[in-house]
Design an enzyme around this catalytic site. Structure first.
Site, PDB file in Angstrom:
ATOM      1  N   GLN A  47       0.786  -1.175  -0.011  1.00 28.92           N
ATOM      2  CA  GLN A  47       0.085  -0.158  -0.022  1.00 28.92           C
ATOM      3  C   GLN A  47       0.914   1.288  -0.046  1.00 28.92           C
ATOM      4  OE1 GLN A  47      -2.416  -0.432   3.652  1.00 28.92           O
ATOM      5  NE2 GLN A  47      -3.934  -1.758   2.518  1.00 28.92           N
ATOM      6  N   GLU A 114       6.680   8.432   6.467  1.00 30.68           N
ATOM      7  CA  GLU A 114       6.121   7.166   7.356  1.00 30.68           C
ATOM      8  C   GLU A 114       6.814   7.018   8.689  1.00 30.68           C
ATOM      9  OE1 GLU A 114       6.165   3.547   4.976  1.00 30.68           O
ATOM     10  OE2 GLU A 114       4.401   4.003   4.002  1.00 30.68           O
ATOM     11  N   HIS A 229       2.425  -6.563  11.952  1.00 24.61           N
ATOM     12  CA  HIS A 229       1.799  -5.205  11.767  1.00 24.61           C
ATOM     13  C   HIS A 229       0.981  -5.218  13.024  1.00 24.61           C
ATOM     14  CE1 HIS A 229      -0.477  -1.843  10.499  1.00 24.61           C
ATOM     15  NE2 HIS A 229       0.617  -1.858   9.472  1.00 24.61           N
ATOM     16  N   ARG A 270       6.130   0.395  15.571  1.00 22.93           N
ATOM     17  CA  ARG A 270       5.324  -0.698  15.408  1.00 22.93           C
ATOM     18  C   ARG A 270       5.360  -2.090  15.999  1.00 22.93           C
ATOM     19  NH1 ARG A 270       5.637  -2.618   8.917  1.00 22.93           N
ATOM     20  NH2 ARG A 270       4.277  -0.840   8.615  1.00 22.93           N
ATOM     21  N   HIS A 329       3.585  -9.786   8.999  1.00 21.69           N
ATOM     22  CA  HIS A 329       3.562  -9.005   7.946  1.00 21.69           C
ATOM     23  C   HIS A 329       4.781  -8.861   6.982  1.00 21.69           C
ATOM     24  CE1 HIS A 329       2.224  -5.310   5.855  1.00 21.69           C
ATOM     25  NE2 HIS A 329       3.227  -4.537   6.206  1.00 21.69           N
ATOM     26  N   ARG A 364      12.540  -4.457   9.928  1.00 22.59           N
ATOM     27  CA  ARG A 364      12.300  -3.591   8.605  1.00 22.59           C
ATOM     28  C   ARG A 364      11.997  -2.118   8.975  1.00 22.59           C
ATOM     29  NH1 ARG A 364       7.803  -3.325   4.336  1.00 22.59           N
ATOM     30  NH2 ARG A 364       6.800  -3.678   6.392  1.00 22.59           N
ATOM     31  N   SER A 369      11.183  -2.629   1.718  1.00 22.71           N
ATOM     32  CA  SER A 369      10.920  -4.137   1.221  1.00 22.71           C
ATOM     33  C   SER A 369      10.981  -3.926  -0.329  1.00 22.71           C
ATOM     34  CB  SER A 369      10.261  -4.840   1.889  1.00 22.71           C
ATOM     35  OG  SER A 369       8.875  -4.280   2.298  1.00 22.71           O
TER      36      SER A 369
HETATM   37  C1  LIG Z   1      -0.578  -5.914   2.772  1.00 21.74           C
HETATM   38  C2  LIG Z   1       1.053  -5.582   2.545  1.00 21.74           C
HETATM   39  C3  LIG Z   1       1.429  -4.309   2.330  1.00 21.74           C
HETATM   40  C4  LIG Z   1       2.678  -3.928   2.050  1.00 21.74           C
HETATM   41  N1  LIG Z   1       3.014  -2.693   1.833  1.00 21.74           N
HETATM   42  C5  LIG Z   1       4.236  -2.522   1.464  1.00 21.74           C
HETATM   43  C6  LIG Z   1       4.698  -1.114   1.054  1.00 21.74           C
HETATM   44  O1  LIG Z   1       4.179  -0.221   1.231  1.00 21.74           O
HETATM   45  N2  LIG Z   1       6.067  -0.975   0.803  1.00 21.74           N
HETATM   46  C7  LIG Z   1       6.999  -2.033   0.790  1.00 21.74           C
HETATM   47  O2  LIG Z   1       8.052  -1.734   0.896  1.00 21.74           O
HETATM   48  N3  LIG Z   1       6.775  -3.325   1.256  1.00 21.74           N
HETATM   49  C8  LIG Z   1       5.412  -3.413   1.488  1.00 21.74           C
HETATM   50  N4  LIG Z   1       5.007  -4.801   1.752  1.00 21.74           N
HETATM   51  C9  LIG Z   1       5.942  -5.889   1.931  1.00 21.74           C
HETATM   52  C10 LIG Z   1       6.284  -6.038   0.479  1.00 21.74           C
HETATM   53  O3  LIG Z   1       4.971  -6.091  -0.283  1.00 21.74           O
HETATM   54  C11 LIG Z   1       6.838  -7.594   0.099  1.00 21.74           C
HETATM   55  O4  LIG Z   1       7.985  -7.682   1.077  1.00 21.74           O
HETATM   56  C12 LIG Z   1       7.497  -7.547  -1.288  1.00 21.74           C
HETATM   57  O5  LIG Z   1       6.598  -7.352  -2.147  1.00 21.74           O
HETATM   58  C13 LIG Z   1       7.958  -9.157  -1.602  1.00 21.74           C
HETATM   59  O6  LIG Z   1       8.209  -9.228  -3.037  1.00 21.74           O
HETATM   60  P1  LIG Z   1       8.677 -10.612  -3.397  1.00 21.74           P
HETATM   61  O7  LIG Z   1       8.925 -10.432  -4.777  1.00 21.74           O
HETATM   62  O8  LIG Z   1       9.828 -10.979  -2.569  1.00 21.74           O
HETATM   63  O9  LIG Z   1       7.410 -11.509  -3.006  1.00 21.74           O
HETATM   64  P2  LIG Z   1       5.957 -11.606  -3.301  1.00 21.74           P
HETATM   65  O10 LIG Z   1       5.351 -10.453  -4.073  1.00 21.74           O
HETATM   66  O11 LIG Z   1       5.305 -12.073  -2.320  1.00 21.74           O
HETATM   67  O12 LIG Z   1       5.810 -12.763  -4.584  1.00 21.74           O
HETATM   68  C14 LIG Z   1       6.505 -14.095  -4.234  1.00 21.74           C
HETATM   69  C15 LIG Z   1       5.641 -15.143  -5.030  1.00 21.74           C
HETATM   70  O13 LIG Z   1       6.291 -16.563  -5.088  1.00 21.74           O
HETATM   71  C16 LIG Z   1       5.134 -17.580  -4.794  1.00 21.74           C
HETATM   72  N5  LIG Z   1       5.721 -18.669  -4.482  1.00 21.74           N
HETATM   73  C17 LIG Z   1       5.754 -18.965  -2.992  1.00 21.74           C
HETATM   74  N6  LIG Z   1       6.428 -20.310  -3.198  1.00 21.74           N
HETATM   75  C18 LIG Z   1       6.744 -20.517  -4.441  1.00 21.74           C
HETATM   76  C19 LIG Z   1       7.132 -21.781  -5.063  1.00 21.74           C
HETATM   77  N7  LIG Z   1       7.817 -22.723  -4.086  1.00 21.74           N
HETATM   78  N8  LIG Z   1       7.538 -21.607  -6.178  1.00 21.74           N
HETATM   79  C20 LIG Z   1       7.129 -20.803  -6.980  1.00 21.74           C
HETATM   80  N9  LIG Z   1       6.465 -19.725  -6.315  1.00 21.74           N
HETATM   81  C21 LIG Z   1       6.386 -19.588  -4.998  1.00 21.74           C
HETATM   82  C22 LIG Z   1       4.250 -16.669  -4.072  1.00 21.74           C
HETATM   83  O14 LIG Z   1       3.075 -17.376  -4.033  1.00 21.74           O
HETATM   84  C23 LIG Z   1       4.121 -15.412  -4.591  1.00 21.74           C
HETATM   85  O15 LIG Z   1       3.364 -15.419  -5.619  1.00 21.74           O
HETATM   86  C24 LIG Z   1       3.873  -4.997   2.197  1.00 21.74           C
HETATM   87  C25 LIG Z   1       3.262  -6.326   2.318  1.00 21.74           C
HETATM   88  C26 LIG Z   1       1.913  -6.697   2.371  1.00 21.74           C
HETATM   89  C27 LIG Z   1       1.360  -8.018   2.456  1.00 21.74           C
END
Ligand SMILES: Cc1cc2nc3c(=O)[nH]c(=O)nc-3n(C[C@H](O)[C@H](O)[C@H](O)COP(=O)(O)OP(=O)(O)OC[C@H]3O[C@@H](n4cnc5c(N)ncnc54)[C@H](O)[C@@H]3O)c2cc1C
Length: 494
Positions: A47, A114, A229, A270, A329, A364, A369
């Site tokens: 968000q 923030e 969170h 937090r 979170h 964090r 992130s």
């Molecule tokens: C509600 C919410 C709000 C947030 N707001 C913020 C924000 O404002 N700013 C910020 O910096 N961070 C925020 N965060 C944190 C941030 O969104 C995440 O840390 C970041 O998006 C992680 O990105 P990623 O690509 O590592 O993982 P993700 O975006 O979670 O993608 C990982 C994907 O891998 C898939 N997966 C899992 N296991 C496997 C497997 N074995 N094989 C293949 N695929 C798999 C999952 O299902 C998922 O689709 C927020 C998180 C949440 C939940």
């Protein structure tokens, strides 16, 4: 999945980190999306936005200082400096790709402030829809990149090594396990929220890649640091909890219990607010965020996404206190990597929330992130673009790994308030399953790391060790290290 996919890098996870790795590789690669592309990622739900020093009164040095303070002494300062320095360039790159970041009346980027950031430096898009806007733009890019093969409904189940190097992967696609011969695999599978009953993440974000990396023998680090969170919306349905963002407390909403009494300082950091709510719940209370007086009728216009989530749960935030609980979170720990995203296993990279570079330390800083996922996904892609990718000759036998539901165990014994008795009990309950079940394995490793850290620091709070130990260091280990400490565990695997 086709045999001609052999010999290409395989990227597990199609959130921001995985998509950036694929786009930055510039060579044929396979991107596994656990569901439909763009669904079930934390990235799409983000968000607030991305932290970057973009204003004249800010600098990457100040951003780095704030990150180090939040990390409570366990960040890697070199990593913090490197990633915060990259942040303004990352925003420029995202703008060039077409991300519609919000602007102010003067046409400059609109920067939010923030908690724990000393400058307004959160770049955001479509109000509280930052993650969705970024992902929308990057998904369009990845679908147009002729060198990326996207495979939907596909998860990484197993990484095979030969002579200590990656030699192949097992991928489950539409319920069938397939073997791919490759010497390059990227784990970008996100955090571990789905392993807990109350989480802000989608259910499939449940440590799947972490368990695969652990089994393959990769070094893991900081696993005990799980950020909660403080205020997720309590809903009647199980699973992901909508976030009631810090901005609501920042606008004057009060934390009250069922008697209407306040019980903590709403604007404390937090982790302190999360602990205060958890302790109040443990003492038998219900907890609410009361925005009636401070925000009142303007709630639906100021917080449209939160208002909608409340209405879906039968709550009118204008006239009713919002029921809230802490929820998992973010996972600071993960697969240990360097600044190229290389893990301890040649041929295995990790990026995003599944990885641990040392940026976040014990806690964090908000909005760091997405920044890390973008910067490190890109670093991994660039690193692999110079790597000789081959199809090793051996074919693998598909692995049989289950993913059971241990959410109650983790929530009860490895939650916000921890102690040796509870963590030991959690470990005992999970251990019988770790040989065949990825969720149990990750849960047991989180309990193990939390037991090992006999202090309270950042997001990790031990009721039996409430002080911070000035001499404590980061804890990194492989599965083999755990077995040598606890031979009883190894028996479960053999
Ligand atoms: C509600 C919410 C709000 C947030 N707001 C913020 C924000 O404002 N700013 C910020 O910096 N961070 C925020 N965060 C944190 C941030 O969104 C995440 O840390 C970041 O998006 C992680 O990105 P990623 O690509 O590592 O993982 P993700 O975006 O979670 O993608 C990982 C994907 O891998 C898939 N997966 C899992 N296991 C496997 C497997 N074995 N094989 C293949 N695929 C798999 C999952 O299902 C998922 O689709 C927020 C998180 C949440 C939940």
């Amino acid at each position: 999945m086709m045999p001609e996919m052999d010999g290409q890098p395989v990227i597990a996870g199609a959130g921001l980190a995985g998509i950036m790795a694929a786009l930055s590789m510039g060579r044929p690669c396979i991107l596994l999306s656990s569901g439909l592309l763009g669904r079930d990622t934390a990235s799409s739900l983000a968000q607030g936005g991305i932290a970057a020093a973009m204003s004249a009164v800010d600098s990457p040095e100040l951003h780095a200082e704030d990150t180090l303070i939040a990390g409570a002494g366990l960040c890697d300062p070199d990593v913090v400096r490197a990633i915060t320095l990259c942040a303004p360039g990352a925003i420029e790159e995202l703008l060039a790709l077409g991300v519609p970041f919000d602007r102010n009346a003067q046409g400059d980027l609109d920067l939010h402030l923030e908690a724990a950031h000393r400058r307004a430096r959160i770049v955001h898009a479509r109000g509280d829809g930052s993650g969705a806007a970024i992902m929308h733009t990057l998904i369009a890019q990845v679908l147009n990149a002729p060198y990326v093969t996207v495979v939907e409904c596909a998860v990484l189940e197993h990484v095979q090594t030969q002579g200590g190097k990656v030699s192949g992967v097992v991928v489950r696609h539409d319920g069938v396990s397939h073997v791919l011969r490759t010497n390059a695999c990227v784990i970008a599978s996100g955090g571990i929220g789905g392993l807990y009953e109350e989480t802000t993440s989608p259910a499939p974000v449940a440590g799947g890649g972490l368990s695969v990396a652990a089994r393959a023998g990769a070094r893991l680090i900081d696993l005990e640091f799980v950020q909660f969170h403080p205020t997720s919306l309590v809903t009647k349905t199980p699973g992901r909890r909508p976030l009631v963002s810090e901005a609501v407390r920042g606008s004057g909403a009060l934390l009250i219990d069922e008697t209407g009494a306040r019980f903590t300082d709403e604007l404390a950091p937090r982790d302190q607010v999360a602990r205060a709510i958890a302790a109040h719940i443990a003492a038998g209370h219900e907890t609410f965020l009361d925005a009636r007086e401070a925000i009142g009728k303007s709630f639906p216009t100021r917080f449209p996404a939160i208002a909608l989530a409340c209405h879906n749960a039968g709550i009118d935030p204008v006239t009713m206190p919002i029921p809230v609980h802490p929820a998992v979170h973010y996972h600071m720990g993960g697969i240990e990597t360097d600044l190229s995203g290389r893990t301890s296993i040649p041929g295995l990279w990790a990026c995003g929330e599944a990885a641990c570079t040392g940026l976040h330390g014990a806690n964090r800083l908000a909005s760091n992130s997405l920044l890390e996922a973008f910067v490190m996904g890109r670093a991994v892609g660039r690193d692999i673009s110079g790597f000789t990718v081959q199809a090793p000759p051996e074919r693998l036998a598909p692995a049989l790994v289950a993913y059971g539901d241990y959410r109650h165990i983790l929530g009860t014994y490895a939650g916000i308030l921890r102690d040796a008795q509870g963590l030991t009990r959690g470990l005992e309950l999970l251990t019988p399953h770790i040989g065949h079940d990825g969720s149990a394995l990750v849960g047991a490793l989180v309990c193990h790391a939390a037991l090992h850290r006999q202090e309270s620091r950042g997001a990790h709070y031990r009721r039996d060790f409430t002080r911070t130990d000035a001499n404590a260091t980061r804890y990194a280990f492989t599965l083999a290290d755990v077995f040598s400490d606890m031979p009883s565990l190894e028996k479960v695997f053999s």
